[in-house]
Design a protein around this motif. Structure first.
Motif, short mmCIF file in Angstrom:
data_model
loop_
_atom_site.label_atom_id
_atom_site.label_comp_id
_atom_site.label_asym_id
_atom_site.label_seq_id
_atom_site.Cartn_x
_atom_site.Cartn_y
_atom_site.Cartn_z
N THR A 188 0.83 -1.20 0.00
CA THR A 188 0.00 0.00 0.00
C THR A 188 0.87 1.24 0.00
O THR A 188 1.67 1.45 0.92
CB THR A 188 -0.91 0.02 1.24
N VAL A 190 1.15 5.03 0.72
CA VAL A 190 0.45 6.04 1.51
C VAL A 190 1.06 7.40 1.16
O VAL A 190 2.26 7.62 1.35
CB VAL A 190 0.56 5.76 3.02
N ASP A 220 -1.78 -1.15 -3.96
CA ASP A 220 -2.88 -0.52 -3.24
C ASP A 220 -2.48 0.92 -2.92
O ASP A 220 -1.29 1.25 -2.90
CB ASP A 220 -3.15 -1.33 -1.96
N ASN A 222 -3.56 4.46 -0.31
CA ASN A 222 -4.33 5.19 0.70
C ASN A 222 -3.84 6.62 0.77
O ASN A 222 -2.62 6.85 0.80
CB ASN A 222 -4.15 4.60 2.10
N HIS A 223 -4.76 7.59 0.81
CA HIS A 223 -4.37 8.90 1.31
C HIS A 223 -3.97 8.73 2.77
O HIS A 223 -4.51 7.87 3.48
CB HIS A 223 -5.53 9.89 1.21
N ALA A 226 -6.80 8.71 5.34
CA ALA A 226 -7.57 7.46 5.28
C ALA A 226 -6.79 6.31 5.91
O ALA A 226 -7.36 5.46 6.60
CB ALA A 226 -7.92 7.14 3.84
N CYS A 227 -5.48 6.29 5.69
CA CYS A 227 -4.64 5.26 6.27
C CYS A 227 -4.74 5.27 7.80
O CYS A 227 -4.87 4.21 8.43
CB CYS A 227 -3.18 5.45 5.83
N TRP A 230 -8.00 3.69 8.79
CA TRP A 230 -8.04 2.24 8.58
C TRP A 230 -7.13 1.51 9.56
O TRP A 230 -7.42 0.38 9.97
CB TRP A 230 -7.67 1.90 7.15
#
Length: 356
Positions: A188, A190, A220, A222-223, A226-227, A230
């Motif tokens: 992911t 970020v 993947d 994520n901003h 948002a990370c 989550w």
């Protein structure tokens, strides 16, 4: 993997020497069990020394440290030294001097360790953050105009290079592949591409391009905000995160609390290149109020020792240390908080050694 594991040891300030002593104790114990020859060399680099001599670290000492593939650091920070002096003059200086472009932060909830997340178990909190470690706003580019006046202007410039992004992202893809998460390999990115449209666009494009070489790893994104959400709501979602220096600094502190606090959080500043020097440390500070009381938690430093072993090529020894930590946290310790462990600092180190 060398025939001799050579480690430079920096106890540092406050409780740093106490936790490092336990890390060394465990390192020597597992080395004996695994027939690994270890050579340890102490270095006096600390706030106490700076107060006495005005010297943080000399060029000659940096040259000497560069002869070691591994550094074990306790903590640096003295209440009588202005914040920023030791962080910039020693920690950042070593990171840049040895080009430690990977900051590796395993986020793992050990058995028996409390997390502030309701109903989350060790299997739910087991991911890794790969933080770029030599660029962004930490390089010190910026300045003042009309300082101290009502018209003052201050700038702090974030700088990203294609080389810096690519080598970090590529290492993260390789790490994700090696980690081989049975739930699925996923990396992911970020960042904040919707607002930081220049530097983070470079990160995004580099991530997509390098990712084409790793079809077995899911890409993947994520901003960063948002990370953070989550990580609290569904930490089991993540496998490996790769991110920028500044965002990595922030989300790994959040991760440290989620995994039970800074007493268990360990990290590595890694130069993965052949002949590189890497530095491993607990994420907690020097905790001066606990100095000499024997109540500080050494688990994070012992976990950093496991990371050191793994990076040096002694994966079996590293696994033994990690397994022993899990046994001790899961069956022995009452708490991970200083003074509430049910054991002294040295007794926790002894327990880990007994369970190797």
């Amino acid at each position: 993997m060398s025939d001799v594991l050579k480690v430079a040891v920096i106890g540092g300030d406050g409780t740093g020497p106490e936790v490092v002593a336990e890390g060394v104790k465990v390192l020597e114990a597992v080395a004996k069990l695994e027939n690994i020859k270890v050579e340890l060399t102490p270095f006096d680099l600390s706030g106490e020394r700076y107060l006495k001599t005005g010297v943080i670290v000399t060029d000659e000492e940096i040259t000497e440290l560069g002869k070691f593939p591994s550094i074990l650091l306790g903590a640096v920070g003295h209440p009588d030294v202005k914040p920023g002096i030791l962080e910039q003059g020693l920690l950042l200086k070593l990171r840049f001097a040895f080009d430690q472009y990977i900051n590796l932060r395993p986020v793992k909830l050990y058995p028996g360790v409390e997390t502030p997340l309701a109903n989350k178990k060790p299997e739910d909190l087991d991911f890794v953050v790969v933080r770029e470690n030599t660029e962004d706003m930490y390089i010190g580019t910026g300045g003042w105009m009309k300082k101290g006046t009502p018209d003052e202007v201050a700038t702090q410039v974030a700088i990203y290079t294609r080389k810096g992004c690519e080598r970090c992202i590529r290492w993260a893809f390789e790490y994700t592949r090696r980690r081989n998460n049975p739930k699925g390999k996923m990396l992911t990115l970020v960042a904040k591409t919707n607002v930081l449209t220049y530097g983070h666009d470079l990160w995004w494009r580099t991530f997509q391009e390098v990712g084409e070489e790793y079809p077995d790893v899911k890409k993947d994104y994520n901003h960063v905000d948002a990370c953070c959400m989550w990580m609290v709501k569904n930490p089991e979602y993540f496998d490996v995160i790769v991110t920028t220096n500044m965002f990595g600094d922030i989300i790994t502190d959040l991760a440290g609390i989620l995994q039970g606090g800074m007493g268990v959080a360990a990290g590595g500043n890694i130069n993965p290149d052949a002949g590189g020097t890497s530095m491993f440390e607990p994420m907690g500070g020097s905790a001066p109020k606990y100095t000499g009381l024997g109540v500080i938690n050494p688990i994070a430093t012992i976990a950093a020792t496991a990371m050191l072993l793994d990076q040096a090529g002694y994966s079996k020894a590293a696994a033994r240390v990690t397994s022993a930590i899990q046994t001790v946290t899961g069956t022995k310790m009452k708490s991970q908080a200083a003074g509430k462990m049910g054991y002294s600092t040295s007794e926790v180190g002894d327990l880990v050694c007994e369970n190797l």
